[in-house]
Design an enzyme around this catalytic site. Structure first.
Site, PDB file in Angstrom:
ATOM      1  N   GLN A 164     -14.127   6.740   2.825  1.00 21.18           N
ATOM      2  CA  GLN A 164     -13.970   5.658   3.809  1.00 21.18           C
ATOM      3  C   GLN A 164     -14.564   6.128   5.136  1.00 21.18           C
ATOM      4  O   GLN A 164     -14.895   7.311   5.266  1.00 21.18           O
ATOM      5  CB  GLN A 164     -12.482   5.301   3.990  1.00 21.18           C
ATOM      6  CG  GLN A 164     -12.003   4.123   3.154  1.00 21.18           C
ATOM      7  CD  GLN A 164     -10.582   3.694   3.485  1.00 21.18           C
ATOM      8  OE1 GLN A 164      -9.746   4.523   3.854  1.00 21.18           O
ATOM      9  NE2 GLN A 164     -10.289   2.420   3.333  1.00 21.18           N
TER      10      GLN A 164
ATOM     11  N   TYR B 167       0.850  -1.205   0.000  1.00 19.27           N
ATOM     12  CA  TYR B 167       0.000   0.000   0.000  1.00 19.27           C
ATOM     13  C   TYR B 167       0.882   1.250   0.000  1.00 19.27           C
ATOM     14  O   TYR B 167       1.143   1.840   1.059  1.00 19.27           O
ATOM     15  CB  TYR B 167      -0.894   0.016   1.242  1.00 19.27           C
ATOM     16  CG  TYR B 167      -1.766  -1.207   1.408  1.00 19.27           C
ATOM     17  CD1 TYR B 167      -2.793  -1.482   0.512  1.00 19.27           C
ATOM     18  CD2 TYR B 167      -1.577  -2.072   2.479  1.00 19.27           C
ATOM     19  CE1 TYR B 167      -3.605  -2.598   0.673  1.00 19.27           C
ATOM     20  CE2 TYR B 167      -2.386  -3.186   2.651  1.00 19.27           C
ATOM     21  CZ  TYR B 167      -3.395  -3.440   1.742  1.00 19.27           C
ATOM     22  OH  TYR B 167      -4.194  -4.538   1.902  1.00 19.27           O
TER      23      TYR B 167
ATOM     24  N   GLU C  10      -0.869  -7.098   9.324  1.00 20.66           N
ATOM     25  CA  GLU C  10      -2.097  -6.465   8.841  1.00 20.66           C
ATOM     26  C   GLU C  10      -3.327  -7.091   9.525  1.00 20.66           C
ATOM     27  O   GLU C  10      -4.244  -6.399   9.952  1.00 20.66           O
ATOM     28  CB  GLU C  10      -2.169  -6.644   7.324  1.00 20.66           C
ATOM     29  CG  GLU C  10      -3.273  -5.868   6.633  1.00 20.66           C
ATOM     30  CD  GLU C  10      -3.225  -6.046   5.114  1.00 20.66           C
ATOM     31  OE1 GLU C  10      -2.324  -6.771   4.624  1.00 20.66           O
ATOM     32  OE2 GLU C  10      -4.091  -5.479   4.427  1.00 20.66           O
TER      33      GLU C  10
ATOM     34  N   ASP D 248     -13.163  -4.591   2.885  1.00 20.53           N
ATOM     35  CA  ASP D 248     -13.406  -4.882   1.460  1.00 20.53           C
ATOM     36  C   ASP D 248     -14.261  -6.116   1.167  1.00 20.53           C
ATOM     37  O   ASP D 248     -15.270  -6.049   0.513  1.00 20.53           O
ATOM     38  CB  ASP D 248     -12.079  -5.116   0.733  1.00 20.53           C
ATOM     39  CG  ASP D 248     -11.097  -3.982   0.914  1.00 20.53           C
ATOM     40  OD1 ASP D 248     -11.372  -3.078   1.712  1.00 20.53           O
ATOM     41  OD2 ASP D 248     -10.056  -4.020   0.249  1.00 20.53           O
TER      42      ASP D 248
ATOM     43  N   SER E 135      -7.298   7.110   3.499  1.00 26.07           N
ATOM     44  CA  SER E 135      -8.014   7.973   4.432  1.00 26.07           C
ATOM     45  C   SER E 135      -8.227   7.356   5.819  1.00 26.07           C
ATOM     46  O   SER E 135      -7.901   7.963   6.845  1.00 26.07           O
ATOM     47  CB  SER E 135      -9.359   8.333   3.792  1.00 26.07           C
ATOM     48  OG  SER E 135     -10.250   8.801   4.727  1.00 26.07           O
TER      49      SER E 135
ATOM     50  N   TYR F 187       0.482   0.245  -7.489  1.00 23.59           N
ATOM     51  CA  TYR F 187      -0.687  -0.254  -6.776  1.00 23.59           C
ATOM     52  C   TYR F 187      -1.831  -0.352  -7.761  1.00 23.59           C
ATOM     53  O   TYR F 187      -2.022   0.529  -8.601  1.00 23.59           O
ATOM     54  CB  TYR F 187      -1.061   0.694  -5.623  1.00 23.59           C
ATOM     55  CG  TYR F 187      -2.372   0.340  -4.953  1.00 23.59           C
ATOM     56  CD1 TYR F 187      -2.448  -0.700  -4.033  1.00 23.59           C
ATOM     57  CD2 TYR F 187      -3.539   1.030  -5.263  1.00 23.59           C
ATOM     58  CE1 TYR F 187      -3.647  -1.047  -3.435  1.00 23.59           C
ATOM     59  CE2 TYR F 187      -4.749   0.688  -4.671  1.00 23.59           C
ATOM     60  CZ  TYR F 187      -4.790  -0.351  -3.758  1.00 23.59           C
ATOM     61  OH  TYR F 187      -5.984  -0.687  -3.166  1.00 23.59           O
TER      62      TYR F 187
ATOM     63  N   GLY G 270     -14.065   0.022   4.384  1.00 25.99           N
ATOM     64  CA  GLY G 270     -12.791  -0.325   5.010  1.00 25.99           C
ATOM     65  C   GLY G 270     -12.672  -1.837   5.206  1.00 25.99           C
ATOM     66  O   GLY G 270     -11.631  -2.342   5.585  1.00 25.99           O
TER      67      GLY G 270
ATOM     68  N   TRP H 207     -11.017  -9.954   5.497  1.00 25.19           N
ATOM     69  CA  TRP H 207     -12.097  -9.421   6.357  1.00 25.19           C
ATOM     70  C   TRP H 207     -13.204 -10.439   6.579  1.00 25.19           C
ATOM     71  O   TRP H 207     -14.313 -10.096   6.976  1.00 25.19           O
ATOM     72  CB  TRP H 207     -12.682  -8.149   5.715  1.00 25.19           C
ATOM     73  CG  TRP H 207     -11.728  -6.991   5.717  1.00 25.19           C
ATOM     74  CD1 TRP H 207     -11.011  -6.519   4.666  1.00 25.19           C
ATOM     75  CD2 TRP H 207     -11.377  -6.129   6.818  1.00 25.19           C
ATOM     76  NE1 TRP H 207     -10.244  -5.434   5.040  1.00 25.19           N
ATOM     77  CE2 TRP H 207     -10.450  -5.182   6.355  1.00 25.19           C
ATOM     78  CE3 TRP H 207     -11.762  -6.087   8.180  1.00 25.19           C
ATOM     79  CZ2 TRP H 207      -9.900  -4.189   7.163  1.00 25.19           C
ATOM     80  CZ3 TRP H 207     -11.222  -5.110   8.986  1.00 25.19           C
ATOM     81  CH2 TRP H 207     -10.299  -4.174   8.479  1.00 25.19           C
TER      82      TRP H 207
ATOM     83  N   ASP I  55      -6.769   4.786   7.149  1.00 22.50           N
ATOM     84  CA  ASP I  55      -5.471   4.508   7.761  1.00 22.50           C
ATOM     85  C   ASP I  55      -4.906   5.761   8.398  1.00 22.50           C
ATOM     86  O   ASP I  55      -4.358   5.732   9.506  1.00 22.50           O
ATOM     87  CB  ASP I  55      -4.498   3.953   6.706  1.00 22.50           C
ATOM     88  CG  ASP I  55      -5.023   2.685   6.057  1.00 22.50           C
ATOM     89  OD1 ASP I  55      -6.102   2.758   5.425  1.00 22.50           O
ATOM     90  OD2 ASP I  55      -4.391   1.637   6.211  1.00 22.50           O
TER      91      ASP I  55
HETATM   92  C1  9WN Z   1      -8.681  -0.897  -0.944  1.00 22.56           C
HETATM   93  C2  9WN Z   1      -5.107   0.324   3.168  1.00 22.56           C
HETATM   94  C3  9WN Z   1      -6.461  -0.290   2.879  1.00 22.56           C
HETATM   95  C4  9WN Z   1      -7.379  -0.258   4.112  1.00 22.56           C
HETATM   96  C5  9WN Z   1      -8.618  -1.117   3.922  1.00 22.56           C
HETATM   97  C6  9WN Z   1      -8.173  -2.506   3.485  1.00 22.56           C
HETATM   98  C7  9WN Z   1      -7.353  -2.436   2.201  1.00 22.56           C
HETATM   99  C8  9WN Z   1      -7.589  -1.595  -0.104  1.00 22.56           C
HETATM  100  C9  9WN Z   1      -7.071  -2.832  -0.823  1.00 22.56           C
HETATM  101  O1  9WN Z   1      -6.215  -1.624   2.438  1.00 22.56           O
HETATM  102  O2  9WN Z   1      -8.163  -1.894   1.168  1.00 22.56           O
HETATM  103  O3  9WN Z   1      -8.947   0.362  -0.405  1.00 22.56           O
HETATM  104  O4  9WN Z   1      -6.258  -2.667  -1.718  1.00 22.56           O
HETATM  105  O5  9WN Z   1      -7.487  -3.954  -0.512  1.00 22.56           O
HETATM  106  O6  9WN Z   1      -9.287  -3.335   3.311  1.00 22.56           O
HETATM  107  O7  9WN Z   1      -9.332  -1.179   5.140  1.00 22.56           O
HETATM  108  O8  9WN Z   1      -7.770   1.070   4.378  1.00 22.56           O
HETATM  109  O9  9WN Z   1      -4.544  -0.242   4.319  1.00 22.56           O
END
Ligand code: 9WN
Length: 433
Positions: free
Chosen positions: A116, A36, A406, A180, A41, A90, A178, A363, A43
């Site tokens: 979010q 990531y 995570e 997914d 947002s 990404y 949040g 999740w 986060d």
């Molecule tokens: C899509 C960044 C984010 C968190 C989310 C989590 C995951 C993204 C992804 O990562 O989502 O926004 O690429 O899967 O589910 O809660 O904010 O950590």
């Protein structure tokens, strides 16, 4: 760092601070190195809670940097892209969200078009409340500057996302929750009619969400983009429209915080109080399932509660006005064998007895530090010290055993997903403070 920490706690505190230092880009914190690489947002709200205990200057910059991405209508995007990175860094990258036509989006900053859970006002107030006396004046100035942005963020939710007219804000994509691939979304996602040549995402960072989930996520984004993220389209036609208890509990907690911030900076708290009263009433009226004794998400496209009970069911513990009988029923379910009662490392993100439960499925079962933190904070607010202690202990055991991962296996605490995940570290700093 607090001087009353034990040696072991000090070591944990230092390790958490090192994660946040390493993930600091100079203007914001990435959720994790590698997977990531931009600013998210939700986060950033959690990270600001941790930075408040470590680097207050960075907590402020974290929030300021995020709000650079705010749209003209107040939407706070869930992703603010770092344009210095390669496009493939990404998926989905900036190009997926907009063409050349970018109505309401800011210039010079590339963002997603989703939002979010709005925990930012809550985080900003907590940042202010933790300021040492020597920084109180500066902290108030910061709040003064941020208040209009926070107020606009909430105005957007009230105007563009109150699809049922009840006061609750609806989400229009699973990414907005949040959580997914929460099993709560299986039914509305399953009902989508995908175009014949489904999109192939070219991204499989982990086993779940699956490629099929990504087809649906991308299809929903394509629809929103084709309609310029217009509130009227979202209200009347978009196929995914859900009132989620966690999103709305965050909204409510932040609306309460906004009332306090307004009073501190000399603005009028009354509109925020009125809005929080409406959200409180609507949560109970529309999302409370009396039979199961918990909150469930409502699908606005068929006006039914979604069947699977997830950890979001407990998020309204953040509501300080939740009636005691409601709190008791939530605690009964939380401590039962469907959640904490049968997990060595609570709280699993999905009802353990639900067919969709998957102990390693992102999740769909694992324990996450952010949901634990929200429930811990909510439990403390209701004086539920036994529950709060359980959550506190379980959260610290997870990171001691497995690091700042995570997410975690709820039965044996095995760490999964990214390493050095920012909100896992940040929220441990807040717990230890
Ligand atoms: C899509 C960044 C984010 C968190 C989310 C989590 C995951 C993204 C992804 O990562 O989502 O926004 O690429 O899967 O589910 O809660 O904010 O950590």
């Amino acid at each position: 760092m607090s001087s009353r920490l034990t040696g072991d706690e000090t070591a944990l505190w230092q390790a958490a601070a090192r994660v946040l230092d390493a993930n600091w880009t100079g203007t914001a914190t990435v959720p994790s190195p590698g997977l990531y690489p931009h600013q998210w947002s939700l986060d950033s709200a959690f990270v600001a809670l941790g930075l408040a205990r470590h680097r207050r200057d960075r907590a402020e910059r974290e929030l300021t940097s995020l709000f650079r991405g705010q749209w003209a209508d107040g939407l706070l995007p869930h992703l603010v892209f770092d344009d210095t990175l390669a496009r493939h860094a990404y998926f989905p990258g900036p190009e997926m969200w907009h063409g050349d036509h970018r109505p309401r989006a800011p210039h010079g900053v590339r963002t997603s078009g989703l939002t979010q859970p709005p925990l930012h006002a809550f985080a900003a107030l907590r940042l202010h409340e933790s300021a040492p006396p020597s920084e109180a004046e500066h902290s108030l100035d910061f709040l003064r500057g941020l208040y209009p942005c926070l107020a606009a963020q909430h105005r957007y939710l009230a105007e563009a996302r109150d699809l049922s007219g009840s006061g609750l804000a609806a989400i229009c994509h699973p990414w907005e929750s949040g959580m997914d691939n929460s099993p709560a979304w299986d039914r509305p996602l399953g009902a989508l009619r995908l175009p014949p040549a489904a999109y192939s995402p070219g991204r499989t960072p982990r086993d779940l969400p699956t490629g099929e989930d990504y087809d649906r996520y991308v299809h929903l984004v394509a629809l929103l983009r084709a309609h310029d993220y217009e509130p009227a389209y979202i209200r009347d036609d978009h196929p995914f429209a859900v009132e989620d208890p966690l999103f709305n509990a965050a909204y409510l907690a932040s609306e309460h915080a906004l009332a306090e911030i307004a009073a501190l900076v000399g603005a009028d708290p009354a509109p925020h109080r009125e809005r929080s009263a409406r959200v409180h009433a609507a949560l109970l009226d529309r999302l409370w399932d009396h039979e199961q004794g918990c909150f469930r998400a409502r699908d606005l496209r068929d006006d039914r509660l979604l069947p699977v009970v997830t950890v979001a069911a407990f998020a309204p513990l953040l509501d300080p006005d939740l009636p005691p009988g409601t709190v008791r029923r939530l605690v009964d379910l939380l401590l039962s064998a469907r959640f904490a009662g049968a997990a060595g490392y609570p709280v699993p993100t999905c009802d353990i007895q639900a067919p969709a439960f998957d102990r390693s499925g992102y999740w769909r079962g694992p324990t996450w530090i952010n949901t634990n933190w929200l429930l811990w904070h909510g439990a403390l607010g209701h004086g539920l010290t036994v529950v709060a202690d359980l959550l506190y202990g379980s959260t610290l055991r997870l990171v001691r055993q497995s690091g700042f991962r995570e997410y975690f296996d709820p039965f044996d605490g095995t760490g999964r997903g990214s390493h050095d995940y920012s909100w896992s570290a940040a929220l441990v700093l807040d717990l230890l403070a």
